[in-house]
Design a protein around this motif. Structure first.
Motif, PDB file in Angstrom:
ATOM      1  N   GLY A  18       2.494 -11.342 -25.236  1.00 20.94           N
ATOM      2  CA  GLY A  18       3.585 -11.884 -24.420  1.00 20.94           C
ATOM      3  C   GLY A  18       4.736 -10.906 -24.292  1.00 20.94           C
ATOM      4  N   LEU A  21      11.281 -12.537 -23.380  1.00 23.16           N
ATOM      5  CA  LEU A  21      12.359 -11.936 -24.174  1.00 23.16           C
ATOM      6  C   LEU A  21      11.984 -11.824 -25.654  1.00 23.16           C
ATOM      7  CD1 LEU A  21      15.161 -10.713 -24.051  1.00 23.16           C
ATOM      8  CD2 LEU A  21      16.059 -12.964 -24.658  1.00 23.16           C
ATOM      9  N   ALA A  22      11.254 -12.806 -26.190  1.00 21.13           N
ATOM     10  CA  ALA A  22      10.877 -12.742 -27.609  1.00 21.13           C
ATOM     11  C   ALA A  22       9.962 -11.545 -27.869  1.00 21.13           C
ATOM     12  CB  ALA A  22      10.200 -14.043 -28.042  1.00 21.13           C
ATOM     13  N   GLU A  41       0.401  -8.694 -21.766  1.00 19.18           N
ATOM     14  CA  GLU A  41       1.017  -9.741 -20.949  1.00 19.18           C
ATOM     15  C   GLU A  41       0.004 -10.237 -19.918  1.00 19.18           C
ATOM     16  OE1 GLU A  41       3.942 -11.578 -20.711  1.00 19.18           O
ATOM     17  OE2 GLU A  41       2.750 -12.455 -19.096  1.00 19.18           O
ATOM     18  N   LYS A  42      -0.168 -11.540 -19.835  1.00 16.97           N
ATOM     19  CA  LYS A  42      -1.171 -12.084 -18.900  1.00 16.97           C
ATOM     20  C   LYS A  42      -0.711 -11.984 -17.439  1.00 16.97           C
ATOM     21  CE  LYS A  42       0.001 -17.020 -19.491  1.00 16.97           C
ATOM     22  NZ  LYS A  42       0.761 -17.256 -18.265  1.00 16.97           N
ATOM     23  N   ARG A  49       9.505 -16.775 -18.913  1.00 18.94           N
ATOM     24  CA  ARG A  49      10.327 -17.813 -18.271  1.00 18.94           C
ATOM     25  C   ARG A  49      11.691 -17.304 -17.807  1.00 18.94           C
ATOM     26  NH1 ARG A  49       9.994 -21.882 -22.807  1.00 18.94           N
ATOM     27  NH2 ARG A  49       8.894 -20.190 -23.877  1.00 18.94           N
ATOM     28  N   GLN A  65      18.244 -20.453 -15.978  1.00 22.57           N
ATOM     29  CA  GLN A  65      19.317 -20.364 -14.985  1.00 22.57           C
ATOM     30  C   GLN A  65      20.435 -19.429 -15.420  1.00 22.57           C
ATOM     31  OE1 GLN A  65      19.243 -22.094 -11.790  1.00 22.57           O
ATOM     32  NE2 GLN A  65      17.236 -21.615 -12.621  1.00 22.57           N
ATOM     33  N   TYR A  66      20.718 -19.426 -16.706  1.00 20.58           N
ATOM     34  CA  TYR A  66      21.754 -18.543 -17.266  1.00 20.58           C
ATOM     35  C   TYR A  66      21.521 -18.508 -18.760  1.00 20.58           C
ATOM     36  CZ  TYR A  66      23.944 -22.923 -18.677  1.00 20.58           C
ATOM     37  OH  TYR A  66      24.167 -24.140 -19.248  1.00 20.58           O
ATOM     38  N   ILE A 137      -4.817 -12.335 -23.616  1.00 19.87           N
ATOM     39  CA  ILE A 137      -5.508 -12.232 -24.910  1.00 19.87           C
ATOM     40  C   ILE A 137      -6.269 -13.532 -25.163  1.00 19.87           C
ATOM     41  CG2 ILE A 137      -5.211 -11.842 -27.394  1.00 19.87           C
ATOM     42  CD1 ILE A 137      -4.537  -9.432 -25.508  1.00 19.87           C
ATOM     43  N   ASP A 314      11.282 -19.023 -28.172  1.00 15.80           N
ATOM     44  CA  ASP A 314      12.415 -19.949 -28.066  1.00 15.80           C
ATOM     45  C   ASP A 314      12.143 -21.273 -28.760  1.00 15.80           C
ATOM     46  OD1 ASP A 314      10.467 -20.730 -26.192  1.00 15.80           O
ATOM     47  OD2 ASP A 314      11.988 -21.692 -24.936  1.00 15.80           O
ATOM     48  N   ARG A 320      16.027 -21.855 -26.063  1.00 11.19           N
ATOM     49  CA  ARG A 320      16.801 -21.223 -25.001  1.00 11.19           C
ATOM     50  C   ARG A 320      16.597 -19.714 -25.033  1.00 11.19           C
ATOM     51  NH1 ARG A 320      21.306 -21.515 -27.161  1.00 11.19           N
ATOM     52  NH2 ARG A 320      22.716 -21.268 -25.426  1.00 11.19           N
ATOM     53  N   VAL A 321      17.135 -19.055 -24.014  1.00  2.63           N
ATOM     54  CA  VAL A 321      16.978 -17.598 -23.925  1.00  2.63           C
ATOM     55  C   VAL A 321      17.459 -16.934 -25.220  1.00  2.63           C
ATOM     56  CG1 VAL A 321      17.813 -15.528 -22.729  1.00  2.63           C
ATOM     57  CG2 VAL A 321      17.173 -17.574 -21.410  1.00  2.63           C
TER      58      VAL A 321
HETATM   59  C1  LIG Z   1      12.780 -24.324 -15.666  1.00  3.23           C
HETATM   60  C2  LIG Z   1      13.411 -23.675 -16.858  1.00  3.23           C
HETATM   61  C3  LIG Z   1      14.791 -23.642 -16.991  1.00  3.23           C
HETATM   62  C4  LIG Z   1      15.382 -23.041 -18.098  1.00  3.23           C
HETATM   63  N1  LIG Z   1      16.747 -22.928 -18.148  1.00  3.23           N
HETATM   64  C5  LIG Z   1      17.319 -22.259 -19.173  1.00  3.23           C
HETATM   65  C6  LIG Z   1      18.721 -22.007 -19.176  1.00  3.23           C
HETATM   66  O1  LIG Z   1      19.431 -22.301 -18.221  1.00  3.23           O
HETATM   67  N2  LIG Z   1      19.253 -21.354 -20.254  1.00  3.23           N
HETATM   68  C7  LIG Z   1      18.478 -20.927 -21.302  1.00  3.23           C
HETATM   69  O2  LIG Z   1      19.012 -20.327 -22.244  1.00  3.23           O
HETATM   70  N3  LIG Z   1      17.128 -21.129 -21.296  1.00  3.23           N
HETATM   71  C8  LIG Z   1      16.546 -21.765 -20.255  1.00  3.23           C
HETATM   72  N4  LIG Z   1      15.181 -21.927 -20.228  1.00  3.23           N
HETATM   73  C9  LIG Z   1      14.399 -21.492 -21.376  1.00  3.23           C
HETATM   74  C10 LIG Z   1      14.178 -19.957 -21.384  1.00  3.23           C
HETATM   75  O3  LIG Z   1      13.620 -19.550 -20.172  1.00  3.23           O
HETATM   76  C11 LIG Z   1      13.274 -19.618 -22.533  1.00  3.23           C
HETATM   77  O4  LIG Z   1      13.906 -20.090 -23.720  1.00  3.23           O
HETATM   78  C12 LIG Z   1      12.981 -18.123 -22.763  1.00  3.23           C
HETATM   79  O5  LIG Z   1      12.846 -17.424 -21.544  1.00  3.23           O
HETATM   80  C13 LIG Z   1      11.713 -18.035 -23.607  1.00  3.23           C
HETATM   81  O6  LIG Z   1      11.372 -16.709 -23.914  1.00  3.23           O
HETATM   82  P1  LIG Z   1      10.071 -16.431 -24.814  1.00  3.23           P
HETATM   83  O7  LIG Z   1       9.891 -14.962 -24.870  1.00  3.23           O
HETATM   84  O8  LIG Z   1      10.199 -17.194 -26.079  1.00  3.23           O
HETATM   85  O9  LIG Z   1       8.842 -17.124 -24.035  1.00  3.23           O
HETATM   86  P2  LIG Z   1       8.249 -16.792 -22.586  1.00  3.23           P
HETATM   87  O10 LIG Z   1       9.317 -16.301 -21.696  1.00  3.23           O
HETATM   88  O11 LIG Z   1       7.476 -18.000 -22.186  1.00  3.23           O
HETATM   89  O12 LIG Z   1       7.242 -15.576 -22.861  1.00  3.23           O
HETATM   90  C14 LIG Z   1       5.918 -15.765 -23.305  1.00  3.23           C
HETATM   91  C15 LIG Z   1       5.036 -14.767 -22.586  1.00  3.23           C
HETATM   92  O13 LIG Z   1       3.725 -14.815 -23.136  1.00  3.23           O
HETATM   93  C16 LIG Z   1       2.788 -14.612 -22.092  1.00  3.23           C
HETATM   94  N5  LIG Z   1       1.495 -15.131 -22.567  1.00  3.23           N
HETATM   95  C17 LIG Z   1       1.174 -16.404 -22.921  1.00  3.23           C
HETATM   96  N6  LIG Z   1      -0.109 -16.469 -23.348  1.00  3.23           N
HETATM   97  C18 LIG Z   1      -0.598 -15.208 -23.287  1.00  3.23           C
HETATM   98  C19 LIG Z   1      -1.863 -14.622 -23.601  1.00  3.23           C
HETATM   99  N7  LIG Z   1      -2.880 -15.361 -24.093  1.00  3.23           N
HETATM  100  N8  LIG Z   1      -2.040 -13.289 -23.395  1.00  3.23           N
HETATM  101  C20 LIG Z   1      -1.012 -12.520 -22.909  1.00  3.23           C
HETATM  102  N9  LIG Z   1       0.202 -13.022 -22.585  1.00  3.23           N
HETATM  103  C21 LIG Z   1       0.411 -14.348 -22.789  1.00  3.23           C
HETATM  104  C22 LIG Z   1       3.397 -15.394 -20.931  1.00  3.23           C
HETATM  105  O14 LIG Z   1       2.876 -14.990 -19.687  1.00  3.23           O
HETATM  106  C23 LIG Z   1       4.881 -15.049 -21.097  1.00  3.23           C
HETATM  107  O15 LIG Z   1       5.241 -13.896 -20.355  1.00  3.23           O
HETATM  108  C24 LIG Z   1      14.567 -22.480 -19.114  1.00  3.23           C
HETATM  109  C25 LIG Z   1      13.179 -22.504 -18.966  1.00  3.23           C
HETATM  110  C26 LIG Z   1      12.601 -23.070 -17.840  1.00  3.23           C
HETATM  111  C27 LIG Z   1      11.114 -23.015 -17.664  1.00  3.23           C
END
Ligand SMILES: Cc1cc2nc3c(=O)[nH]c(=O)nc-3n(C[C@H](O)[C@H](O)[C@H](O)COP(=O)(O)OP(=O)(O)OC[C@H]3O[C@@H](n4cnc5c(N)ncnc54)[C@H](O)[C@@H]3O)c2cc1C
Length: 339
Positions: A18, A21-22, A41-42, A49, A65-66, A137, A314, A320-321
């Motif tokens: 993935g 941001l994480a 990354e898939k 997100r 959104q922010y 993966i 998250d 959250r982000v």
């Molecule tokens: C509609 C919506 C509104 C939101 N609004 C807000 C907001 O206003 N403020 C805020 O702070 N947060 C908000 N969030 C939450 C925020 O987007 C997330 O908390 C943050 O982006 C999560 O980051 P992450 O890296 O943990 O997960 P993700 O961004 O989900 O990253 C996980 C990654 O893993 C990849 N992946 C999954 N399975 C596999 C696999 N088997 N092989 C390879 N890659 C894989 C996915 O494609 C993805 O790119 C919102 C989310 C959504 C959906």
């Protein structure tokens, strides 16, 4: 190499699933410590997100959104790896509307967005890392030297000492099960239930349908959030793109409804709240099956040192982000403690 680098004997090969941001945060922090990191990354590009969809004349943020920056290390990290132009403060008016239609204000704190779109941040961070896109993966297999990683095409993607999974819990649990790590997969049964879906619609209007706020959080039977995407910094759209998010219960009830019908229903709800009569002249729709977590336990991260497998995201740190950043930073500290 910098002063923090690991001695060669303790350099680890680490695969990260993935590039949201994480994943990017974990990758950059581990690479800074001298480890050999590869992200898979898939999707076609990084971001997860933190997502934007192309729309005529520009793009619209259909995911996050922010973001806030309560952790004092967050903005310096983004500036160091992304540069100072990939994000900016969104100086909007933000309102909360309760179920009786009464308005309240958001807490007074800075809110930031990627510029000129949310994905600008993750694109900039990913430039420092080895990210293999369009690679889903499927499982890992235990071998003497560590873990052998395979994608859904059956390709062998190499052997790694340790693995970090940053996918949302349902996808993370699948990966663990497919890797015969059932005892670890079972720990995700509860978090999987806590992740909620979200229908998102970006809608274009020739003129602003609502002038009191740039962003609104709503207690409403259909809508959860409505925001003026074109009011964010460095958007140069003609007319106005607005982004609407449905609430989780409504989304769940309409999860299989055709996208055009979803857009119509959500726009009708917005019209009803805002009292305008003009219709949107263009819409783009996106369905998030795993949008945000609610009420789950928040351990920050999960690190299974015996297996050499870590989970960050998250959903482990506030949904959250900024939680994604905190979670990955905490995991790296746990993984590298004492090394
Ligand atoms: C509609 C919506 C509104 C939101 N609004 C807000 C907001 O206003 N403020 C805020 O702070 N947060 C908000 N969030 C939450 C925020 O987007 C997330 O908390 C943050 O982006 C999560 O980051 P992450 O890296 O943990 O997960 P993700 O961004 O989900 O990253 C996980 C990654 O893993 C990849 N992946 C999954 N399975 C596999 C696999 N088997 N092989 C390879 N890659 C894989 C996915 O494609 C993805 O790119 C919102 C989310 C959504 C959906």
């Amino acid at each position: 190499m910098n002063n923090n680098s690991a001695p060669m004997s303790s350099v680890r090969r680490i695969a990260i699933v993935g590039s949201g941001l994480a994943g990017l945060t974990a990758g950059l922090r581990l690479q800074r410590l001298g480890h050999d990191v590869t992200l898979f990354e898939k999707s076609r590009g990084p971001g997860g997100r933190l997502a934007a969809k192309r729309v005529p004349g520009g793009s619209a943020d259909v995911g996050a959104q922010y973001f806030t920056a309560r952790n004092p290390g967050f903005l310096p990290f983004l500036r160091e790896y992304g540069g100072k132009h990939c994000f900016a403060e969104w100086h909007g008016r933000f309102g909360f509307r309760d179920e009786h239609g009464q308005w309240g204000s958001f807490p007074d704190e800075p809110r930031y967005v990627g510029t000129p779109r949310m994905t600008a941040i993750t694109r900039a961070l990913s430039e420092h890392l080895r990210v293999t896109p369009e690679t889903r993966i499927e499982h890992f297999a235990r071998v003497e030297e560590g873990w052998q990683v395979f994608d859904t095409e059956g390709s062998d993607l190499g052997t790694y000492d340790q693995i970090i999974i940053t996918a949302p819990p349902a996808q993370a649990r699948d990966l663990l099960k497919q890797s015969q790590l059932h005892h670890l997969a079972a720990k995700l049964d509860d978090p999987v239930q806590k992740v909620l879906p979200c229908w998102a619609v970006a809608a274009h209007f020739a003129e602003s349908p609502w002038t009191q706020h740039e962003g609104m959080r709503l207690e409403h039977p259909v809508l959860y959030w409505v925001g003026n995407n074109s009011s964010k910094p460095k958007r140069e759209d003609a007319g106005q793109w607005w982004v609407l998010h449905a609430n989780p219960e409504w989304t769940q009830a309409h999860v299989d409804t055709p996208a055009e019908q979803v857009a119509e229903l959500m726009l009708a709800a917005f019209q009803d709240i805002a009292g305008f009569t003009d219709t949107a002249d263009d819409t783009v729709t996106h369905r998030w099956l795993y949008a945000r977590s609610r009420d789950g336990e928040q351990p920050g991260h999960l690190w299974f040192s015996v297996e050499g497998i870590g989970l960050a995201g998250d959903w482990l740190a506030g949904g959250r982000v900024e939680g994604a950043f905190d979670s990955a930073s905490g995991l790296v500290t746990a993984m590298t403690k004492g090394s």
